[in-house]
Design a protein around this motif. Structure first.
Motif, PDB file in Angstrom:
ATOM      1  N   ARG A 170     -55.007  12.488 -48.134  1.00 12.45           N
ATOM      2  CA  ARG A 170     -56.237  12.704 -48.871  1.00 12.45           C
ATOM      3  C   ARG A 170     -57.022  11.406 -49.034  1.00 12.45           C
ATOM      4  N   GLU A 171     -56.310  10.328 -49.430  1.00 15.61           N
ATOM      5  CA  GLU A 171     -57.011   9.064 -49.659  1.00 15.61           C
ATOM      6  C   GLU A 171     -57.578   8.499 -48.367  1.00 15.61           C
ATOM      7  N   MET A 172     -56.833   8.651 -47.275  1.00 11.65           N
ATOM      8  CA  MET A 172     -57.342   8.218 -45.973  1.00 11.65           C
ATOM      9  C   MET A 172     -58.655   8.915 -45.657  1.00 11.65           C
ATOM     10  N   VAL A 173     -58.676  10.243 -45.866  1.00  8.57           N
ATOM     11  CA  VAL A 173     -59.875  11.013 -45.527  1.00  8.57           C
ATOM     12  C   VAL A 173     -61.042  10.601 -46.421  1.00  8.57           C
ATOM     13  N   ILE A 174     -60.767  10.403 -47.731  1.00  7.04           N
ATOM     14  CA  ILE A 174     -61.843  10.035 -48.651  1.00  7.04           C
ATOM     15  C   ILE A 174     -62.450   8.698 -48.238  1.00  7.04           C
ATOM     16  N   PHE A 175     -61.588   7.709 -47.965  1.00  5.42           N
ATOM     17  CA  PHE A 175     -62.122   6.395 -47.603  1.00  5.42           C
ATOM     18  C   PHE A 175     -62.862   6.435 -46.284  1.00  5.42           C
ATOM     19  N   GLU A 177     -50.542  19.167 -48.841  1.00  5.73           N
ATOM     20  CA  GLU A 177     -50.125  18.977 -50.237  1.00  5.73           C
ATOM     21  C   GLU A 177     -49.402  20.204 -50.768  1.00  5.73           C
ATOM     22  N   LYS A 178     -49.849  21.386 -50.326  1.00  7.08           N
ATOM     23  CA  LYS A 178     -49.224  22.606 -50.803  1.00  7.08           C
ATOM     24  C   LYS A 178     -47.777  22.687 -50.347  1.00  7.08           C
ATOM     25  N   SER A 179     -47.527  22.350 -49.064  1.00  2.00           N
ATOM     26  CA  SER A 179     -46.135  22.470 -48.620  1.00  2.00           C
ATOM     27  C   SER A 179     -45.267  21.392 -49.244  1.00  2.00           C
ATOM     28  N   GLN A 180     -45.860  20.213 -49.535  1.00  2.65           N
ATOM     29  CA  GLN A 180     -45.056  19.181 -50.204  1.00  2.65           C
ATOM     30  C   GLN A 180     -44.687  19.610 -51.618  1.00  2.65           C
ATOM     31  N   MET A 181     -45.650  20.232 -52.309  1.00  2.00           N
ATOM     32  CA  MET A 181     -45.375  20.684 -53.679  1.00  2.00           C
ATOM     33  C   MET A 181     -44.287  21.738 -53.680  1.00  2.00           C
TER      34      MET A 181
END
Lengths: 116, 489
Positions: free
Chosen positions: B314-319, B365-369
């Motif tokens: 997520r952070e990679m995509v945001i940056f 993120e869903k599968s990690q959760m």
């Protein structure tokens, strides 16, 4: 030369209220004060718009016999909308502050940052 | 009734009224899935109708209360706003259709059904603002719709399992409202310079007051307001905070819509309303800085194996999304027709690619959760999902066989045509950097021995990815007709 531009002093007041609001937002860590600063910033704009509507030596914008020069009512009407928008923003901000107070038991930004 | 159906201009008003009704009814409907989906589909159908009507480069008008333009408020649609309208409404429809059950997953504040219907009320309010921004032809109306859109966004982004998202959403409210105040201040100056709020009327009156101090001041306030809204490099920090803390399901549509709307207004204002001669240097410098920041900052993000950081993607995509804004500003600083058309195509392809990336992020993120909650040691590994990820990252890193490559190629040739050699070098370097961080992203799926990024994806949800992949290749196929279409604007 009119050194102080006395007929334009309303604009100086509007700009200083705007800048003052921005200053309060940027220096205060209390969320309540931030919201207040935001309200002040918006009030500066309200004053600016109302000042824009005034035409020199003009009458109030109601149709009367023998009058040809009227103030411009449009900016005032626009500001009615802006007041409503500001009200909505204020309520949302206050609702968020209540939620923040519920979760963190404080509304000071620095104290919240320290919490894990 | 007959008159209503035959008058095609009514569709314009319906585009804002339908989400209005939907927002009101979804309060009382109580988590009724069919109801929300039908309404969302109706809105999509209406925007399809609008784009069908404007296809031959026609413009449609709707005058509120029968007042003709400079006195009353009017809605106006042309082919550009119709296509954007269709695409963004499709993003929302896609969200309603495929992510229905998922929004409860990590928004722990919505537990019962009534809370869920309120979530969709906020979504429809967001849609009112979005459609209004795209359709309105009046400056002050634009401000009001921006505020409606933003208020819904603040409320939605505060929903997350991480309670610090409340604070970041609050700060977003402060920054966003300040930016909107700059915009309304600018509109006040523009109004006092020209005496009109209607955009078409404003364009006609600009030559009378060209380069007067008050007009330039108004333009500066307006542009700065939208640069803050669009989170261009020096004013970007709020966006990183708010998007990295909010729930992943919100990211499926909010970042895409809010950034594309801000850039749409910037393109429209800078190229089609005023001529940006005064701001060329400023735009170029800001654009170059944004490109440098957007493409080199993802390289410094570390993937923390110890913490098992599920927010890395997520952070990679945001940056990396910051560099997109830089490209648009650089294109606008070229100040010619070709560049403006290319910036529009950049905007459209960015909507597709960014929503793909954030959907992929959501599945990760869903599968990690899931892994955490049920202690699954093995997840099934979907190969189709991986193919979609590769196709998306191909486009994101602008490698051949993708829409990103054609865009980058046109950008390079345009920069060389206009002798922008320094900017050309910067973008070349940043493209190398983007290759590098996209390699880092794809390696997460393949090279980790812990099998960290094993994804379990519902087959039905894969359809949403497929639709967007299809859209990106359709855009590639119809690249030159699309170019020709926008050339005529």
């Amino acid at each position: 030369m009119s050194f102080f531009y006395l007929n334009k002093i309303i604009y100086y007041i509007a700009i200083s209220i705007f800048v003052g609001g921005g200053y309060i937002i940027s220096v205060s860590s209390n969320l309540m004060k931030k919201i207040m600063g935001l309200g002040m910033l918006q009030n500066g704009i309200l004053l600016f718009y109302i000042a824009v509507g005034k035409v020199k030596d003009s009458n109030i914008p109601v149709l009367t016999e023998g009058e040809t020069l009227y103030s411009n009512p449009v900016p005032h009407v626009l500001m009615l909308t802006a007041i409503v928008v500001g009200f909505a923003t204020l309520s949302l901000g206050l609702a968020m502050i209540i939620k923040i107070n519920d979760y963190f038991l404080t509304i000071d930004e620095l104290e919240i940052e320290q919490q894990k | 009734m007959i008159n209503f159906l035959t008058n095609s201009n009514q569709y314009l008003a319906l585009q804002v009224l339908l989400p209005c009704f939907a927002a009101i009814f979804s309060v009382v409907s109580g988590n009724n899935r069919i109801f929300v989906t039908i309404f969302s589909f109706l809105i999509l159908l209406n925007s399809l109708m609008l784009s069908n009507l404007t296809w031959d480069n026609q413009e449609l008008f709707y005058h509120f209360g029968g007042w003709i333009a400079p006195f009353g408020i009017e809605f106006k649609i042309n082919i550009l706003s119709a296509i954007l309208n269709l695409l963004l409404n499709f993003v929302i429809f896609n969200f309603v259709l495929f992510f229905w059950h998922n929004h409860k997953l990590d928004i722990n504040k919505i537990k019962d059904n009534s809370g869920s219907s309120l979530y969709y009320t906020l979504l429809f309010i967001l849609q009112i603002g979005m459609n209004g921004i795209l359709l309105t032809a009046d400056f002050f109306n634009l401000y009001v719709f921006i505020e409606i859109f933003s208020l819904a966004t603040y409320a939605l982004l505060s929903l997350s399992s991480d309670k610090k998202s409340l604070l970041s959403a609050f700060n977003y409210l402060i920054i966003g409202t300040t930016a909107a105040s700059f915009i309304v201040f600018g509109i006040g100056f523009l109004y006092s310079a020209t005496g009109t709020l209607n955009i078409q009327d404003f364009i006609e009156k600009i030559p009378l007051v060209k380069n007067t101090k008050i007009l330039v001041l108004g333009e500066i306030f307006f542009i700065v307001g939208f640069l803050i809204k669009a989170a261009i490099f020096p004013m970007h920090s709020w966006l990183v905070r708010v998007y990295s803390l909010t729930s992943a399901v919100n990211l499926v549509y909010i970042p895409v819509i809010s950034s594309s709307l801000a850039f749409y207004i910037l393109i429209k204002f800078l190229y089609y309303i005023i001529q940006p001669e005064l701001f060329i240097t400023f735009l170029n410098i800001i654009g170059v800085l944004a490109v440098i920041f957007g493409s080199f900052s993802p390289l410094f993000l570390k993937f923390d194996h110890e913490r098992e950081d599920i927010r890395y993607f997520r952070e990679m995509v945001i940056f990396s999304s910051f560099s997109f804004g830089g490209y648009i500003l650089i294109l606008l600083s070229l100040n010619n027709k070709k560049a403006a058309v290319l910036s529009i195509i950049f905007l459209l392809s960015d909507i597709i690619i960014k929503s793909l990336l954030f959907q992929i992020n959501y599945f990760i993120e869903k599968s990690q959760m899931h892994n955490y909650q049920n202690n699954f040691s093995r997840c099934s590994y979907s190969n189709i999902f991986l193919i979609f990820v590769i196709l998306t990252l191909l486009s994101h890193s602008s490698l051949p066989l993708s829409i990103g490559f054609v865009n980058k190629w046109s950008l390079f040739s345009l920069l060389l045509e206009n002798n922008f050699y320094f900017t050309f070098m910067v973008i070349l370097l940043s493209s190398l950097a983007s290759l590098f961080y996209n390699y880092k992203l794809i390696s997460l799926f393949y090279l980790t021995d812990k099998g960290y990024f094993l994804i379990k994806v519902n087959k039905f949800s894969l359809l949403s990815l497929l639709l967007f992949i299809f859209a990106s290749y359709a855009m590639l196929y119809y690249y030159s007709p699309l170019n020709y279409l926008f050339q005529k604007l």
